[in-house]
Design an enzyme around this catalytic site. Structure first.
Site, PDB file in Angstrom:
ATOM      1  N   HIS A 157       0.815  -0.742  -0.135  1.00  0.00           N
ATOM      2  CA  HIS A 157       0.213   0.348  -0.272  1.00  0.00           C
ATOM      3  C   HIS A 157       0.263   1.127  -0.073  1.00  0.00           C
ATOM      4  O   HIS A 157       0.272   2.560   0.321  1.00  0.00           O
ATOM      5  CB  HIS A 157      -0.556   0.122   0.847  1.00  0.00           C
ATOM      6  N   SER A 278      14.816  21.513 -16.337  1.00  0.00           N
ATOM      7  CA  SER A 278      13.312  22.043 -16.236  1.00  0.00           C
ATOM      8  C   SER A 278      14.114  23.608 -17.402  1.00  0.00           C
ATOM      9  O   SER A 278      14.613  24.356 -16.845  1.00  0.00           O
ATOM     10  CB  SER A 278      13.499  22.625 -15.211  1.00  0.00           C
ATOM     11  N   LYS A 284      16.371  21.353 -11.194  1.00  0.00           N
ATOM     12  CA  LYS A 284      15.602  20.483 -10.898  1.00  0.00           C
ATOM     13  C   LYS A 284      16.258  19.915 -11.630  1.00  0.00           C
ATOM     14  O   LYS A 284      16.873  19.328 -12.173  1.00  0.00           O
ATOM     15  CB  LYS A 284      14.634  20.914 -12.027  1.00  0.00           C
ATOM     16  N   GLU A 291       9.330   8.652 -16.698  1.00  0.00           N
ATOM     17  CA  GLU A 291       8.288   8.984 -17.110  1.00  0.00           C
ATOM     18  C   GLU A 291       7.717   8.859 -18.393  1.00  0.00           C
ATOM     19  O   GLU A 291       6.725   8.240 -18.787  1.00  0.00           O
ATOM     20  CB  GLU A 291       8.249  10.170 -16.714  1.00  0.00           C
TER      21      GLU A 291
END
Ligand code: ARG
Length: 479
Positions: A157, A278, A284, A291
């Site tokens: 979980h 970024s 970043k 992704e």
């Protein structure tokens, strides 16, 4: 305007809209090499069986090899007026060797021809996919070997559950990929049959030699029913279904990479070469590769759904709908192989931060199950032990203490069965105790690693020939 090879019964030219709508050359030009190789073997067979003159067979076969080298070298190109790759290749052959080219399509239809071409392509794609899976598996084994003792939080979980070692976690993906590889191998076995000879749908009335063509082209079998042969695309669907499972596995792994590389988890840092920045936020470092792997899952599921849907209402035998099989298959196999190929070096170059992982593994009272197991060994039924440790956790939370910060007296408030050795339960002991086959004890994970290495060493190798036209030229002294 080019005269279409099928124009005999037509009095009018094809409408321009229809020409554009039905053309598939933009997509199926990828099959040029496969089409040429299949045609070379077909032509040689026609000559060997004296269905066409030997000399014609020879000039068709050698002419086709030249058509390929012209295409490959950019000296000729396809025309969309010619509809598809088959018509284009035959037309280029005609331009090269003259009317003799017209004998090539004897005892054949585009229906068994395209079925053959796509099977040849499928075989290469299956092989490329399996070898990319094998490479990723091998990266995983190297990493698992380095992390047999790296303490890592195990979750259920997405809540800290029990400690594991990172090697164990990585080997879980080895197992998924092993099943994936087997599924592709299985699809390959079933798809490895030659459809030529099925003709348009009913078989051909010539004494052709299907066995020789199958052997020469490297097919393990012949298709057994001509109606099925021209309309079967199961092998593509099987590949796409296996691809859907495989990208689902990669997507789960990608999700973990995204989580692990976040500030919140901080278990890994991706190599600069496998992360991106970024355009606005200078600080970043983003896990875009992971992704995108996760994101590309949609395309592969889409290919499976798309082909299943295309097939579902088709009466026997060939229908033009089948032309829609290719774009999705090309995209799905390209995408899957690309994902597999980028994943391996992304993993191999990432930096693991064992101190962060251990911190997470040891937080969240993750040794609670071990404490319950301790009480069970003192004779308490598991349910009671569970309840007892649950109350202990509640107490510790209220006190703002970890288990290590509690005294023996505090333990004993919850059960008199706690002895001083209960205080010795550590993460290492918890790990070492799980020696059950498949468990996370480092000794056990080391054994799993040994058997995984054996699995990989003994993995069957797909024997797909190089479908290069020069390899299919007739021998100098015959066909
Ligand atoms: N471009 C077609 C396809 O991909 C080739 C077969 C065409 N056959 C036909 N009977 N129109 O399916």
């Amino acid at each position: 305007m080019t005269t279409k090879l099928w124009a005999g019964r037509f009095q009018k030219a094809t409408d321009r809209l229809v020409e554009a709508f039905t053309a598939s050359i933009q997509v199926d030009q990828r099959l040029a090499r496969h089409d040429i190789v299949g045609s070379m073997v077909h032509a040689r067979m026609l000559g060997r069986q004296a269905i066409i003159p030997t000399e014609d067979a020879r000039s068709i076969a050698t002419g086709l090899a030249e058509v390929w080298s012209d295409l490959d070298g950019g000296r000729s190109k396809f025309s969309s007026e010619l509809e598809d790759v088959h018509m284009n290749v035959e037309t280029l052959l005609g331009a090269k060797i003259g009317p003799v080219a017209g004998r090539l399509h004897t005892a054949r239809s585009r229906n068994d021809q395209v079925a053959t071409d796509i099977r040849l392509y499928f075989k290469e794609a299956a092989q490329a996919t399996v070898s990319a899976i094998r490479a990723l598996q091998s990266t995983l084994l190297d990493l698992a070997g380095e992390h047999l003792h790296t303490v890592f939080p195990g979750y259920t979980h997405l809540q800290r559950a029990q400690p594991v070692v990172l090697g164990h976690h990585l080997l879980a993906y080895f197992e998924m990929l092993e099943r994936d590889a087997q599924r592709f191998e299985d699809a390959y076995r079933r798809g490895n049959a030659l459809p030529l000879g099925a003709g348009a749908l009913a078989g051909v009335p010539y004494p052709i030699d299907r066995e020789w063509m199958a052997t020469t082209l490297g097919f393990a079998a012949l298709t057994t029913n001509s109606l099925d042969a021209v309309s079967d695309r199961d092998f593509l669907i099987e590949y796409e279904a296996a691809a859907a499972l495989c990208i689902m596995h990669l997507s789960r792994f990608a999700e973990e990479i995204v989580l692990w590389s976040s500030g919140e988890f901080g278990f890994i840092e991706l190599d600069d070469g496998f992360a991106t920045g970024s355009s606005i936020m200078p600080q970043k470092k983003n896990p875009d590769v992971a992704e995108l792997v996760r994101g590309k899952t949609g395309e592969i599921y889409g290919a499976l759904l798309s082909l299943l849907t295309t097939m579902k209402g088709l009466p026997l035998a060939y229908n033009r709908d089948l032309q829609e099989d290719k774009a999705g298959f090309f995209r799905a196999s390209d995408t899957l192989v690309a994902c597999l190929e980028v994943f391996a070096p992304m993993l191999a170059t990432m930096r693991v931060r064992p101190e962060r992982a251990r911190q997470a593994a040891e937080g969240g009272y993750s040794l609670a199950t071990d404490l319950a197991d301790y009480l069970v060994r003192q004779g308490l039924p598991f349910r009671e032990a569970h309840h007892c440790v649950g109350a202990l956790v509640h107490y510790a939370l209220e006190q703002g203490k970890t288990f290590e910060q509690l005294s023996l007296g505090e333990f004993q408030q919850f059960s008199p069965l706690f002895g001083v050795d209960a205080l010795d339960i550590t993460t290492e002991r918890s790990l070492e105790a799980r020696t059950v086959p498949g468990g996370t004890a480092p000794t056990q994970v080391a054994a799993q690693l040994v058997s995984a290495r054996l699995t990989l060493e003994h993995a069957s190798v797909m024997d797909v020939p190089d479908y290069l036209p020069d390899r299919f030229l007739p021998p100098t002294d015959g066909l």
